[in-house]
Design an enzyme around this catalytic site. Structure first.
Site, PDB file in Angstrom:
ATOM      1  N   GLU A   1       0.853  -1.251   0.026  1.00  0.00           N
ATOM      2  CA  GLU A   1       0.065   0.049   0.041  1.00  0.00           C
ATOM      3  C   GLU A   1       0.941   1.293   0.057  1.00  0.00           C
ATOM      4  O   GLU A   1       1.815   1.122   0.757  1.00  0.00           O
ATOM      5  CB  GLU A   1      -0.857  -0.105   1.309  1.00  0.00           C
ATOM      6  CG  GLU A   1      -1.930   1.134   1.286  1.00  0.00           C
ATOM      7  CD  GLU A   1      -2.655   1.158   2.534  1.00  0.00           C
ATOM      8  OE1 GLU A   1      -2.562   0.159   3.425  1.00  0.00           O
ATOM      9  OE2 GLU A   1      -3.522   2.008   2.757  1.00  0.00           O
TER      10      GLU A   1
ATOM     11  N   ARG B   1       4.899 -12.519   9.887  1.00  0.00           N
ATOM     12  CA  ARG B   1       5.568 -11.527   9.538  1.00  0.00           C
ATOM     13  C   ARG B   1       6.891 -11.252  10.383  1.00  0.00           C
ATOM     14  O   ARG B   1       6.962 -11.780  11.529  1.00  0.00           O
ATOM     15  CB  ARG B   1       4.956 -10.024   9.901  1.00  0.00           C
ATOM     16  CG  ARG B   1       4.330  -9.658  11.167  1.00  0.00           C
ATOM     17  CD  ARG B   1       3.711  -8.325  11.086  1.00  0.00           C
ATOM     18  NE  ARG B   1       2.757  -8.215  10.177  1.00  0.00           N
ATOM     19  CZ  ARG B   1       2.725  -7.091   9.411  1.00  0.00           C
ATOM     20  NH1 ARG B   1       3.424  -6.141   9.586  1.00  0.00           N
ATOM     21  NH2 ARG B   1       1.716  -6.972   8.710  1.00  0.00           N
TER      22      ARG B   1
ATOM     23  N   LYS C   1       4.223   1.021   9.774  1.00  0.00           N
ATOM     24  CA  LYS C   1       4.563   2.145   8.805  1.00  0.00           C
ATOM     25  C   LYS C   1       3.728   3.456   9.636  1.00  0.00           C
ATOM     26  O   LYS C   1       4.290   4.499   9.521  1.00  0.00           O
ATOM     27  CB  LYS C   1       3.605   2.204   7.377  1.00  0.00           C
ATOM     28  CG  LYS C   1       4.732   1.319   6.326  1.00  0.00           C
ATOM     29  CD  LYS C   1       3.894   1.273   5.263  1.00  0.00           C
ATOM     30  CE  LYS C   1       2.735   0.158   4.949  1.00  0.00           C
ATOM     31  NZ  LYS C   1       2.382   0.214   3.619  1.00  0.00           N
TER      32      LYS C   1
HETATM   33  P1  ATP Z   1       2.607  -2.254   8.144  1.00  0.00           P
HETATM   34  O1  ATP Z   1       2.010  -3.063   9.194  1.00  0.00           O
HETATM   35  O2  ATP Z   1       4.315  -1.961   8.314  1.00  0.00           O
HETATM   36  O3  ATP Z   1       1.754  -1.015   7.717  1.00  0.00           O
HETATM   37  P2  ATP Z   1       1.313  -3.468   5.956  1.00  0.00           P
HETATM   38  O4  ATP Z   1       1.288  -4.837   5.919  1.00  0.00           O
HETATM   39  O5  ATP Z   1       0.191  -2.376   6.233  1.00  0.00           O
HETATM   40  O6  ATP Z   1       2.525  -2.989   6.728  1.00  0.00           O
HETATM   41  P3  ATP Z   1       1.586  -3.254   3.210  1.00  0.00           P
HETATM   42  O7  ATP Z   1       2.118  -2.128   2.085  1.00  0.00           O
HETATM   43  O8  ATP Z   1       0.291  -3.411   3.010  1.00  0.00           O
HETATM   44  O9  ATP Z   1       2.088  -3.035   4.459  1.00  0.00           O
HETATM   45  O10 ATP Z   1       2.391  -4.434   2.952  1.00  0.00           O
HETATM   46  C1  ATP Z   1       2.957  -5.126   1.614  1.00  0.00           C
HETATM   47  C2  ATP Z   1       3.246  -6.458   1.753  1.00  0.00           C
HETATM   48  O11 ATP Z   1       4.236  -6.699   2.880  1.00  0.00           O
HETATM   49  C3  ATP Z   1       1.996  -7.482   2.601  1.00  0.00           C
HETATM   50  O12 ATP Z   1       1.943  -8.431   1.825  1.00  0.00           O
HETATM   51  C4  ATP Z   1       2.446  -7.505   4.000  1.00  0.00           C
HETATM   52  O13 ATP Z   1       1.943  -8.579   4.463  1.00  0.00           O
HETATM   53  C5  ATP Z   1       3.844  -7.530   3.846  1.00  0.00           C
HETATM   54  N1  ATP Z   1       4.574  -7.302   4.949  1.00  0.00           N
HETATM   55  C6  ATP Z   1       4.386  -5.989   5.668  1.00  0.00           C
HETATM   56  N2  ATP Z   1       5.271  -5.994   6.836  1.00  0.00           N
HETATM   57  C7  ATP Z   1       5.669  -7.212   7.057  1.00  0.00           C
HETATM   58  C8  ATP Z   1       6.536  -7.897   7.777  1.00  0.00           C
HETATM   59  N3  ATP Z   1       6.806  -7.155   8.990  1.00  0.00           N
HETATM   60  N4  ATP Z   1       7.119  -9.052   7.628  1.00  0.00           N
HETATM   61  C9  ATP Z   1       6.774  -9.773   6.522  1.00  0.00           C
HETATM   62  N5  ATP Z   1       5.965  -9.165   5.475  1.00  0.00           N
HETATM   63  C10 ATP Z   1       5.468  -7.899   5.741  1.00  0.00           C
HETATM   64 MG    MG Z   2      -1.316  -2.505   5.193  1.00  0.00          MG
END
Ligand code: ATP
Ligand code: MG
Length: 560
Positions: A36, A261, A271
């Site tokens: 995102e 994760r 984020k």
């Molecule tokens: P955050 O919790 O940091 O805001 P998010 O999951 O909202 O992260 P996205 O941009 O939706 O961020 O993530 C893109 C991809 O990266 C998704 O498939 C998500 O599951 C993966 N991802 C995000 N954080 C992690 C992590 N700590 N370890 C592994 N994969 C991750």
């Molecule tokens: Mg997200």
């Protein structure tokens, strides 16, 4: 790493893929990385990137980069650009397969219409608050919406008018018609569309209804003919909805697979939290070298190889855990040890005047960048003259027994140069040592005495006349607690911010070969750590180096 050995690394994800290839569910592997664009990528994302791109690569498959930009209010072009730069830097390539979820808004709307026609979705007039109140709990079922049995024609009309902008934010939603008594709360007639009168970074004001994540994501995967939709564990409970929507529409059906994760000690990885650190000025920006963002780590001197190796070592699992940040540092040191040229830099300079070395004389030593057993190391010339700097901590006026560095009357080796003996100590009016006097042994050129006399201490040094002044930035963890969220009741993760995470050293003295250092180029400042020029602030004549990591490897020690 797997691509070097050519072997397929197996884990529970590849087990699932193997089964699909065997039983014919799929005959190819196509994954996607779906960020995102609401922040910069962090090391957790690197894990997801390596998994998605790496797994597809193992099977000769493909990976799409897809911006999941269904939420109009939080997304920015700056993030879209940084994300692409970071993935490329890590060494992955989506070729021509760059997609935006917002490109599918029209298709998603049509799927919404199709669900209504199939009696599987309805327009609901309940407010957000009423939705919450009728949702039930883990132990009690929810209540059916009074709008649940609206006739198809009325739903079609209302959905169309939602799209046309007839209703204010929150006045209506499109909901899936599933089961308000489902033990899985995600299945209790979840909202698929909401009204938000907001401009979108790509579609502008074309839309005032936006799809919810669970509805959008499975359709994005389906439209792109993704075979394996790898995501993090918190989506496990959403998988029934993912499957329900695709089954209800009878469209191409990818397999969602969840993994745990990545979490790191002393690090926050959300984020939203990172944005807070940026906005509230705890760091200088998303690319602050203390941040766990890929741009911050790159600026700090991390290499993509180290990050990929780390992710590989950690592996994939189904159980959440916190990985020790010292493992990451250990892998980084291993990589820098291979790559970093060894040079001399004095962090806290103390002047030494070598009184028997003529004032107008100078000479140079040709010194390999990789001393020791590495064949064919490149070399540079290191100048020497009457006045040099040594590390202040390498001198003690009144040393304890096992201090083998410089002291009054003591002899040491200047690395690659000569033996010197301290002959005098000059102090200022407050008694502070400001300068040392010494004599050198002309027969010890190159750091070996002609009579075989041994000295225990070897010091790094730079010639005062030739030295480059530089600012050095030394970093510590951004948080004082292994788990930054570990705070007393009513506290906040920011209470655990380390006030001493950045130490700026001004007036360090570097050997002159470093004038040609390029941004990001790794060096080992001997006895001091790995450093690289700061790509943002370092300028010719005003050098700034970041300490990437110290030399002391606590993780390796602990494993012994
Ligand atoms: P955050 O919790 O940091 O805001 P998010 O999951 O909202 O992260 P996205 O941009 O939706 O961020 O993530 C893109 C991809 O990266 C998704 O498939 C998500 O599951 C993966 N991802 C995000 N954080 C992690 C992590 N700590 N370890 C592994 N994969 C991750
Ligand atoms: Mg997200």
């Amino acid at each position: 790493m797997s691509e070097e050995t050519g072997a397929v690394r197996s884990n529970f994800i590849t087990d699932i893929i193997d089964e699909h290839l065997e039983n014919g569910r799929f005959d190819r592997v196509h994954t996607r990385f779906p960020p995102e664009p609401n922040g910069y990528l962090h090391i957790g994302h690197a894990k997801s990137i390596c998994l998605n791109f790496g797994t597809a690569e193992q099977y000769g498959g493909l990976t799409n980069l897809r911006f999941d930009d269904t939420n109009p209010t939080t997304e920015e072009v700056e993030y879209v650009e940084s994300i692409q730069a970071d993935i490329r830097w890590l060494g992955f390539d989506w070729e021509d397969r760059l997609y935006f979820a917002s490109d599918y808004f029209e298709a998603m709307y049509d799927y919404g219409v199709a669900l209504i026609r199939r009696g599987k979705a309805y327009v609901c007039d309940l407010s957000a608050e009423e939705l919450r109140q009728t949702r039930g709990t883990l132990t009690e079922p929810g209540q059916n919406s009074p709008y649940r049995d609206r006739p198809v024609a009325e739903n079609l009309d209302l959905f169309e008018r939602m799209k046309q902008g007839e209703f204010p934010d929150g006045a209506k939603t499109l909901r899936a018609r599933i089961d308000m008594a489902s033990p899985n709360l995600n299945m209790r007639d979840p909202v698929l569309y909401r009204i938000v009168h907001a401009s979108h970074h790509r579609t502008g004001d074309d839309w005032c209804i936006y799809p919810m994540y669970d509805y959008a994501h499975c359709l994005e995967d389906s439209i792109e003919k993704i075979t394996h939709s790898i995501c993090t564990l918190e989506f496990e409970d959403h998988r029934p909805l993912y499957d329900w929507i695709l089954d209800a529409l009878e469209v191409f059906h990818p397999q969602q697979i969840e993994f745990a994760r990545l979490n790191l000690s002393y690090t926050v990885m959300s984020k939203r939290k990172l944005l807070q650190l940026v906005r509230e000025g705890f760091v200088s920006g998303w690319d602050d070298p203390r941040m766990p963002t890929l741009s911050g780590m790159r600026r700090r001197g991390y290499t993509p190889e180290a990050i990929r190796e780390f992710v590989d070592i950690v592996g994939v699992s189904k159980a959440n855990s916190i990985v020790d940040v010292e493992l990451l540092e250990h892998v980084l040191r291993d990589d820098l040890n291979e790559k970093a040229r060894r040079v001399m830099a004095v962090l806290d300079p103390l002047r030494v005047v070598i009184e028997n070395y003529p004032a107008d004389q100078e000479e140079s030593f040709e010194v390999p960048y990789f001393p020791g057993d590495r064949a064919e190391s490149p070399t540079r010339m290191v100048p020497f003259s009457r006045e040099i700097y040594i590390e202040r901590s390498d001198f003690m006026e009144d040393p304890p027994k096992k201090f083998f560095r410089l002291a009054p009357g003591a002899e040491v080796r200047l690395m690659n140069a000569y033996y010197i003996t301290c002959t005098d100590v000059i102090k200022d009016e407050r008694g502070q040592v400001v300068e040392l006097r010494a004599s050198y042994d002309p027969d010890s050129r190159g750091g070996m005495s002609s009579d075989g006399r041994k000295v225990r201490g070897t010091l790094h040094w730079v010639s005062a006349r030739h030295a480059l002044a530089a600012e050095l930035r030394l970093y510590d963890y951004l948080f004082t607690q292994p788990n930054p969220y570990d705070v007393p009741e009513g506290g906040d993760f920011k209470d655990n911010i380390n006030p001493d995470s950045l130490q700026v050293v001004r007036g360090a003295m570097l050997e002159p070969s470093l004038s040609g250092a390029e941004a990001y180029q790794p060096f080992q400042f001997m006895r001091q750590g790995y450093f690289c020029p700061d790509p943002v602030d370092s300028k010719p004549g005003a050098l700034v180096f970041n300490r990437t990591i110290s030399l002391v490897d606590t993780w390796a020690k602990l494993q012994k």
